[in-house]
Motif scaffolding. Structure first.
Motif, PDB file in Angstrom:
ATOM      1  N   HIS A 212       0.823  -1.201   0.000  1.00  0.00           N
ATOM      2  CA  HIS A 212       0.000   0.000   0.000  1.00  0.00           C
ATOM      3  C   HIS A 212       0.864   1.259   0.000  1.00  0.00           C
ATOM      4  CE1 HIS A 212      -3.632  -2.296   1.941  1.00  0.00           C
ATOM      5  NE2 HIS A 212      -3.089  -2.944   0.925  1.00  0.00           N
ATOM      6  N   ARG A 213       0.290   2.324  -0.499  1.00  0.00           N
ATOM      7  CA  ARG A 213       0.999   3.594  -0.627  1.00  0.00           C
ATOM      8  C   ARG A 213       1.484   4.118   0.721  1.00  0.00           C
ATOM      9  NH1 ARG A 213      -2.347   8.410  -3.200  1.00  0.00           N
ATOM     10  NH2 ARG A 213      -2.227   7.048  -5.039  1.00  0.00           N
ATOM     11  N   ASP A 214       0.719   3.860   1.802  1.00  0.00           N
ATOM     12  CA  ASP A 214       1.105   4.387   3.118  1.00  0.00           C
ATOM     13  C   ASP A 214       2.096   3.486   3.844  1.00  0.00           C
ATOM     14  OD1 ASP A 214      -0.502   2.275   3.763  1.00  0.00           O
ATOM     15  OD2 ASP A 214      -2.000   3.438   4.881  1.00  0.00           O
ATOM     16  N   GLY A 215       2.618   2.460   3.157  1.00  0.00           N
ATOM     17  CA  GLY A 215       3.628   1.597   3.743  1.00  0.00           C
ATOM     18  C   GLY A 215       3.124   0.265   4.238  1.00  0.00           C
ATOM     19  N   VAL A 216       1.816   0.109   4.377  1.00  0.00           N
ATOM     20  CA  VAL A 216       1.263  -1.145   4.869  1.00  0.00           C
ATOM     21  C   VAL A 216       1.586  -2.274   3.896  1.00  0.00           C
ATOM     22  CG1 VAL A 216      -0.874  -2.394   5.361  1.00  0.00           C
ATOM     23  CG2 VAL A 216      -0.571  -0.053   6.198  1.00  0.00           C
ATOM     24  N   ALA A 217       2.008  -3.401   4.432  1.00  0.00           N
ATOM     25  CA  ALA A 217       2.282  -4.592   3.626  1.00  0.00           C
ATOM     26  C   ALA A 217       1.319  -5.694   4.038  1.00  0.00           C
ATOM     27  CB  ALA A 217       3.731  -5.051   3.813  1.00  0.00           C
ATOM     28  N   ARG A 218       0.709  -6.311   3.058  1.00  0.00           N
ATOM     29  CA  ARG A 218      -0.242  -7.394   3.306  1.00  0.00           C
ATOM     30  C   ARG A 218       0.338  -8.709   2.784  1.00  0.00           C
ATOM     31  NH1 ARG A 218      -6.495  -7.677   0.900  1.00  0.00           N
ATOM     32  NH2 ARG A 218      -7.274  -9.296   2.331  1.00  0.00           N
ATOM     33  N   VAL A 219       0.359  -9.711   3.658  1.00  0.00           N
ATOM     34  CA  VAL A 219       0.804 -11.049   3.281  1.00  0.00           C
ATOM     35  C   VAL A 219      -0.372 -11.984   3.508  1.00  0.00           C
ATOM     36  CG1 VAL A 219       2.450 -12.908   3.708  1.00  0.00           C
ATOM     37  CG2 VAL A 219       3.182 -10.518   3.951  1.00  0.00           C
ATOM     38  N   ARG A 220      -0.836 -12.594   2.420  1.00  0.00           N
ATOM     39  CA  ARG A 220      -2.070 -13.394   2.464  1.00  0.00           C
ATOM     40  C   ARG A 220      -1.749 -14.823   2.037  1.00  0.00           C
ATOM     41  NH1 ARG A 220      -7.046 -14.172  -0.595  1.00  0.00           N
ATOM     42  NH2 ARG A 220      -8.877 -13.641   0.673  1.00  0.00           N
ATOM     43  N   ILE A 221      -2.065 -15.789   2.894  1.00  0.00           N
ATOM     44  CA  ILE A 221      -1.770 -17.193   2.624  1.00  0.00           C
ATOM     45  C   ILE A 221      -3.066 -17.986   2.655  1.00  0.00           C
ATOM     46  CG2 ILE A 221      -0.470 -19.226   3.344  1.00  0.00           C
ATOM     47  CD1 ILE A 221       1.465 -17.372   4.796  1.00  0.00           C
ATOM     48  N   LYS A 222      -3.289 -18.773   1.609  1.00  0.00           N
ATOM     49  CA  LYS A 222      -4.508 -19.571   1.524  1.00  0.00           C
ATOM     50  C   LYS A 222      -4.191 -20.885   0.829  1.00  0.00           C
ATOM     51  CE  LYS A 222      -5.836 -17.704  -2.894  1.00  0.00           C
ATOM     52  NZ  LYS A 222      -6.898 -17.128  -3.699  1.00  0.00           N
ATOM     53  N   GLU A 223      -5.193 -21.750   0.800  1.00  0.00           N
ATOM     54  CA  GLU A 223      -5.017 -23.040   0.148  1.00  0.00           C
ATOM     55  C   GLU A 223      -4.967 -22.891  -1.368  1.00  0.00           C
ATOM     56  OE1 GLU A 223      -7.596 -25.994   2.999  1.00  0.00           O
ATOM     57  OE2 GLU A 223      -8.615 -24.400   1.918  1.00  0.00           O
ATOM     58  N   VAL A 224      -4.210 -23.767  -2.024  1.00  0.00           N
ATOM     59  CA  VAL A 224      -4.290 -23.908  -3.471  1.00  0.00           C
ATOM     60  C   VAL A 224      -5.536 -24.732  -3.761  1.00  0.00           C
ATOM     61  CG1 VAL A 224      -3.222 -24.936  -5.508  1.00  0.00           C
ATOM     62  CG2 VAL A 224      -1.818 -23.705  -3.852  1.00  0.00           C
ATOM     63  N   LEU A 225      -6.395 -24.212  -4.610  1.00  0.00           N
ATOM     64  CA  LEU A 225      -7.655 -24.900  -4.894  1.00  0.00           C
ATOM     65  C   LEU A 225      -7.428 -26.139  -5.746  1.00  0.00           C
ATOM     66  CD1 LEU A 225     -10.022 -21.862  -5.574  1.00  0.00           C
ATOM     67  CD2 LEU A 225      -9.480 -23.005  -3.424  1.00  0.00           C
ATOM     68  N   SER A 226      -8.287 -27.128  -5.516  1.00  0.00           N
ATOM     69  CA  SER A 226      -8.198 -28.375  -6.263  1.00  0.00           C
ATOM     70  C   SER A 226      -9.244 -28.406  -7.359  1.00  0.00           C
ATOM     71  CB  SER A 226      -8.406 -29.573  -5.324  1.00  0.00           C
ATOM     72  OG  SER A 226      -7.468 -29.557  -4.281  1.00  0.00           O
ATOM     73  N   ASP A 227      -8.967 -29.163  -8.407  1.00  0.00           N
ATOM     74  CA  ASP A 227      -9.938 -29.349  -9.483  1.00  0.00           C
ATOM     75  C   ASP A 227     -10.966 -30.390  -9.061  1.00  0.00           C
ATOM     76  OD1 ASP A 227      -8.559 -27.564 -11.077  1.00  0.00           O
ATOM     77  OD2 ASP A 227      -7.249 -29.130 -11.902  1.00  0.00           O
ATOM     78  N   GLY A 228     -12.148 -30.242  -9.615  1.00  0.00           N
ATOM     79  CA  GLY A 228     -13.180 -31.239  -9.345  1.00  0.00           C
ATOM     80  C   GLY A 228     -14.125 -30.817  -8.253  1.00  0.00           C
ATOM     81  N   LYS A 229     -15.427 -31.026  -8.507  1.00  0.00           N
ATOM     82  CA  LYS A 229     -16.456 -30.605  -7.549  1.00  0.00           C
ATOM     83  C   LYS A 229     -16.420 -31.419  -6.269  1.00  0.00           C
ATOM     84  CE  LYS A 229     -19.679 -28.912 -11.078  1.00  0.00           C
ATOM     85  NZ  LYS A 229     -21.045 -29.035 -11.651  1.00  0.00           N
ATOM     86  N   GLU A 230     -15.885 -32.637  -6.337  1.00  0.00           N
ATOM     87  CA  GLU A 230     -15.902 -33.506  -5.169  1.00  0.00           C
ATOM     88  C   GLU A 230     -14.788 -33.188  -4.184  1.00  0.00           C
ATOM     89  OE1 GLU A 230     -18.417 -35.507  -4.714  1.00  0.00           O
ATOM     90  OE2 GLU A 230     -19.213 -34.837  -6.640  1.00  0.00           O
ATOM     91  N   SER A 231     -13.826 -32.389  -4.594  1.00  0.00           N
ATOM     92  CA  SER A 231     -12.694 -32.086  -3.725  1.00  0.00           C
ATOM     93  C   SER A 231     -13.124 -31.182  -2.584  1.00  0.00           C
ATOM     94  CB  SER A 231     -11.580 -31.405  -4.528  1.00  0.00           C
ATOM     95  OG  SER A 231     -10.573 -30.924  -3.664  1.00  0.00           O
ATOM     96  N   GLY A 606     -10.403 -19.979   8.811  1.00  0.00           N
ATOM     97  CA  GLY A 606     -10.042 -18.829   7.995  1.00  0.00           C
ATOM     98  C   GLY A 606      -8.721 -19.037   7.276  1.00  0.00           C
ATOM     99  N   ILE A 607      -8.047 -17.931   6.975  1.00  0.00           N
ATOM    100  CA  ILE A 607      -6.762 -17.964   6.294  1.00  0.00           C
ATOM    101  C   ILE A 607      -5.765 -17.115   7.078  1.00  0.00           C
ATOM    102  CG2 ILE A 607      -7.879 -18.247   4.035  1.00  0.00           C
ATOM    103  CD1 ILE A 607      -7.139 -15.305   3.456  1.00  0.00           C
ATOM    104  N   VAL A 608      -4.506 -17.173   6.675  1.00  0.00           N
ATOM    105  CA  VAL A 608      -3.514 -16.247   7.213  1.00  0.00           C
ATOM    106  C   VAL A 608      -3.578 -14.979   6.375  1.00  0.00           C
ATOM    107  CG1 VAL A 608      -1.061 -15.807   7.588  1.00  0.00           C
ATOM    108  CG2 VAL A 608      -2.003 -18.078   8.048  1.00  0.00           C
ATOM    109  N   ASP A 609      -4.040 -13.906   6.970  1.00  0.00           N
ATOM    110  CA  ASP A 609      -4.149 -12.614   6.282  1.00  0.00           C
ATOM    111  C   ASP A 609      -3.556 -11.570   7.213  1.00  0.00           C
ATOM    112  OD1 ASP A 609      -4.707 -10.681   4.449  1.00  0.00           O
ATOM    113  OD2 ASP A 609      -6.868 -11.022   4.376  1.00  0.00           O
ATOM    114  N   LEU A 610      -2.310 -11.229   6.962  1.00  0.00           N
ATOM    115  CA  LEU A 610      -1.529 -10.414   7.885  1.00  0.00           C
ATOM    116  C   LEU A 610      -1.227  -9.053   7.274  1.00  0.00           C
ATOM    117  CD1 LEU A 610       0.133 -10.272  10.547  1.00  0.00           C
ATOM    118  CD2 LEU A 610       2.043 -11.264   9.264  1.00  0.00           C
ATOM    119  N   PHE A 611      -1.644  -7.992   7.963  1.00  0.00           N
ATOM    120  CA  PHE A 611      -1.321  -6.621   7.567  1.00  0.00           C
ATOM    121  C   PHE A 611      -0.238  -6.098   8.514  1.00  0.00           C
ATOM    122  CE2 PHE A 611      -5.536  -7.178   5.820  1.00  0.00           C
ATOM    123  CZ  PHE A 611      -5.520  -6.458   4.628  1.00  0.00           C
TER     124      PHE A 611
END
Length: 846
Positions: A212-231, A606-611
């Motif tokens: 971000h312009r004001d210096g804030v850094a966001r690090v966001r970690i989530k799962e890699v999605l899988s193919d297929g409706k059954e996953s 949830g996920i890892v969403d760090l500001f």
């Protein structure tokens, strides 16, 4: 003398009891004086001493019933991960070959699957119009009218939930631990889908970086999605960007310089490579794309200079837990104004994965202001099936059936002794048909003493767990969990996430409200820790809470702020609304007299969403935080005065009497509040026509004298088919559902049997706001404002006096995902209603 002789009592407890006795003595003296005015009471000279023998039990009766609220040790995800107990199951490596840089300024959709984008917010009508301050406020309060998850991105494998500036880079994180959490599940419940030692249980994540312009850094970690409706990982996890983040003020940085000598990364950034001219020419168009993205900044930085920068930063970030290895193990993102205090550097360590945040130019010295993941406590329990059915053994530990659960529950002592339950009180204790009430359990060993013993067994008084070779991994509560008489079905299994944050050269941390403890956070682990329990963030209606405790209270904000004479002000916003525990520790830095402060965040889902907020001073930091989550609205002027409230004003005559007495005594007050007894049978938006037959005239009378009135309105709705609010909400399908998703949840609160509105859904928030129109809320005037209460949400017969975690909102998302947002969204909806009722006027809500 309230304590039996010989009983050893901690000074803190003794002082609390003394305070209770002093307050009780004062109350008894006042009671005696009041009784002396009655002809049948003791005379004015009579001593109230005949009351005193009961004092011995008063401190106990006044304390919170701790058995109704969970500790970390009674919560499976906290117990699994606290003190690094699961550390060997997680070892993350950032795959340099997967690194992709993006044109974040154009907002294009070039990022890989699941990275998300910067989707713009729409107005209440679903349009993209931004139209003025009131429209902006309404957008912040209400969000989209439609389902904010119904995004075209979801159909294209993108993350439909993320908001704010697009990512500058994305990459894959791979758990390279030899034995992972998924493999542990297979070992425990059966591994018919494959060999636990093979790649069948690979845990892949994706990390994205947003600056971000004001210096804030966001690090966001989530799962890699899988193919297929059954996953089980075919759709992203539910997150709440649109409901919380202040997207309009989250502005992307203008220019970024990427610095790395890792061959796989450097090859993408440099104007030439160490390969032949023919290969360079073939890749010219791709490299030119990166020049356009980063403004050609890398042309001026030879590889040797990059290596000098990386080595300098990595050396400053090194520690005994995280020693410097080689310069190819890092990626540096430099942004802001070069050579100034507003220059920031975010350094990603590839293996083991960690993040370091620096403030200032290259001439700055000292450690990073924040480091994340440096002690190996990062964990992300990816979604996985509990049992495999493609062959092989399914193990012995299967999911409990409903009948099995009931049989286990029946084994508990019947605490109600066959009595008919007709209701529940705010403390969660039952009310019986014969007029009696359930009594708290009295045991030889108190609940607090039992918990203390359990914790001491874990941390040995030193804030550490047993070594992993001293005990097995904790697999209890992975898929089902019991607390008291309540079962959590946990259909998605373990989904916890966590990470530790370090603030070097700082031993002053603040934040993590709301707790009845000191403003400066005290240690919960490590040598000489002050508390044994971590700070708990889980909104609860705690009846008669205790002081100097880390137990959860009414509301929570996962923001922690460091204040240091060496590193200034810096902070971190852990953007996760699920139940969260936070350990705080102070550690003496190696070969130094300086301390560093560490926090370990552990969330249920949830996920890892760090500001990361760089400061460098408190005013600047809170400006950065306001741009993330919104600014505090200015209150109406009258609300700054004295408010008069008690439970309860009996009728209009009582209100007029109190009002006239304030006038007679020339005692200033601005607002008078009415509790629930003013309603028709605890039905909100109504009046008791016998006790308050003329509410409009009453409000106008107070208004003429410059006063306002406030009435209480709670989120639970009385289940009465003749009550217009309940009837309409039921017909429109606006209520939270049970775990099947087919029936409206039925919980107990002040009106008795109640339904609860789903404020996570935009159409529900909009409908609720409309109920405040003057033609709908009969008897309301511009002088009437609102008191929202019981929105933790409070459910008297629920676990911990709240909702079951496996209840569903209208989007089939479990309550555990949005519990800590419920009260905030309820307030926002009411606020919007008080704005909407005054069409064309600028009247501040309260």
């Amino acid at each position: 003398n309230a304590f039996p002789s010989g009983l050893q009592v901690e000074p803190k407890i003794r002082n609390q009891v003394k305070s209770s006795i002093m307050a009780t003595n004062t109350l008894l003296i006042l009671t005696g004086l009041l009784l002396s005015t009655n002809q049948h009471a003791p005379t004015a000279t009579s001593s109230p001493a005949h009351f005193l023998p009961s004092l011995n039990i008063l401190p106990v009766a006044m304390a919170v019933d701790r058995s109704k609220f969970r500790t970390c040790h009674q919560t499976s995800f906290c117990r699994r991960h606290r003190h690094g107990k699961s550390k060997s199951l997680y070892d993350y490596k950032l795959d340099a070959g997967s690194v992709v840089f993006h044109d974040w300024k154009s907002g294009d959709e070039k990022e890989p699957s699941g990275a998300g984008g910067g989707a713009g917010a729409s107005g209440l009508d679903g349009s993209s119009s931004r139209g003025g301050l009131l429209s902006s406020l309404s957008r912040r309060i209400m969000g989209h009218l439609g389902d904010h998850h119904d995004d075209d991105a979801a159909k294209n494998g993108k993350d439909p939930y993320v908001r704010g500036p697009s990512p500058i880079m994305t990459a894959n994180l791979i758990n390279v631990a030899p034995f992972t959490s998924s493999a542990l599940t297979a070992q425990t419940y059966g591994n018919g889908c494959g060999d636990a030692s093979s790649g069948d249980f690979e845990e892949s994540l994706q990390v994205s970086v947003h600056l971000h312009r004001d210096g804030v850094a966001r690090v966001r970690i989530k799962e890699v999605l899988s193919d297929g409706k059954e996953s089980v990982r075919s759709v992203p996890r539910w997150t709440s960007d649109e409901l919380v983040l202040n997207e309009e003020e989250m502005i992307a940085v203008e220019r970024v310089q990427v610095i790395s000598v890792n061959p796989l990364v450097y090859d993408k950034l440099s104007g030439t490579t160490e390969r032949g001219d023919e290969e360079n020419e073939q890749e010219g168009s791709e490299k030119q794309n990166y020049f356009n993205i980063f403004g050609g900044a890398h042309k001026a930085l030879p590889k040797k200079e990059m290596e000098t920068i990386v080595t300098s930063l990595a050396t400053r970030a090194s520690s005994p837990n995280n020693p410097f290895k080689n310069s190819e193990n890092y990626i540096v993102l430099s942004y802001g104004t070069p050579g100034s205090a507003e220059e920031w550097k975010l350094m990603l360590q590839l293996e083991p994965f960690a993040v370091f945040f620096f403030r200032g130019g290259m001439d700055a010295m000292g450690p990073p202001i924040i480091a994340a993941g440096t002690s190996g406590l990062t964990h992300f329990e990816v979604r996985r099936p509990k049992e495999c059915t493609s062959g092989g053994s399914t193990g012995n530990k299967r999911k409990l059936t409903e009948g099995e659960v009931e049989s286990v529950v029946d084994e508990d002592e019947d605490r109600h002794k066959g009595k008919e339950i007709v209701g529940y009180w705010e403390d969660g204790l039952a009310i019986y048909a014969d007029g009696s009430r359930e009594e708290r359990k009295s045991e030889d060993t108190t609940f607090a003493e039992k918990v203390s013993e359990e914790i001491d067994d874990i941390d040995k008084g030193e804030g550490r767990s047993r070594r992993l070779d001293e005990t097995d991994f904790d697999t209890d509560g992975l898929w089902e969990e019991k607390f008291g008489d309540h079962w959590d079905s946990k259909p998605n299994g373990p989904m916890s996430v966590g990470m530790e944050l370090t603030f070097p050269r700082s031993n002053h941390l603040f934040g993590l409200p709301e707790h009845a403890s000191s403003t400066q956070l005290k240690t919960t682990t490590g040598n000489n820790h002050y508390y044994k329990e971590p700070y708990r963030l889980y909104n609860l209606d705690v009846f008669e809470y205790e002081l100097d405790e880390t137990m959860a209270l009414y509301g929570h904000i996962p923001l922690v702020v460091s204040q240091s004479t060496r590193t200034g002000t810096a902070g971190a916003f852990w953007f996760n609304p699920t139940e969260t525990f936070v350990d705080v520790e102070e550690v003496l830095e190696t070969e130094s007299t300086d301390f560093e402060s560490r926090t370990h965040f552990m969330s249920e889902s949830g996920i890892v969403d760090l500001f990361l907020l760089p400061g460098p001073d408190p005013a600047t930091l809170y400006g950065q935080y306001a741009r993330l989550t919104g600014r505090t609205s200015l209150p109406p002027m009258f609300s700054l005065g004295y408010h008069q409230c008690r439970w309860n004003y009996r009728d209009e005559a009582d209100v007029y009497f109190v009002h006239s007495k304030f006038e007679e005594l020339d005692y200033p007050y601005d607002v008078l509040w009415l509790d629930i007894e003013h309603t028709d049978g605890k039905r909100y938006f109504t009046w008791d026509d016998k006790l308050f037959p003329n509410p409009t005239a009453m409000q106008e009378k107070l208004g003429k004298d410059g006063r306002r009135m406030v009435t209480i309105i709670d989120p639970h709705i009385k289940r009465d088919p003749n009550y217009y609010i309940h009837k309409e909400a039921t017909s429109l399908g606006l209520y939270v559902k049970d775990k099947s998703g087919n029936k409206d949840f039925d919980g107990w609160c002040w009106p008795g049997s109640s339904s609860y509105l789903d404020f996570t859904t935009a159409k529900v928030r909009s409908w609720w706001a409309d109920q405040f129109h003057y033609d709908k809320y009969k008897g309301s005037t511009p002088e009437l404002f609102t008191w929202n209460d019981m929105n933790e949400p409070s459910v008297f017969n629920g676990p911990e006096v709240s909702m079951q975690k496996d209840l569903l909102n209208l989007n089939k998302c479990e309550h555990r995902e949005w519990h800590n947002l419920y009260g905030m969204l309820f307030h926002r909806s009411t606020s919007e209603g008080l704005i909407r009722r005054n069409v064309g006027e600028n009247v501040r809500p309260f």
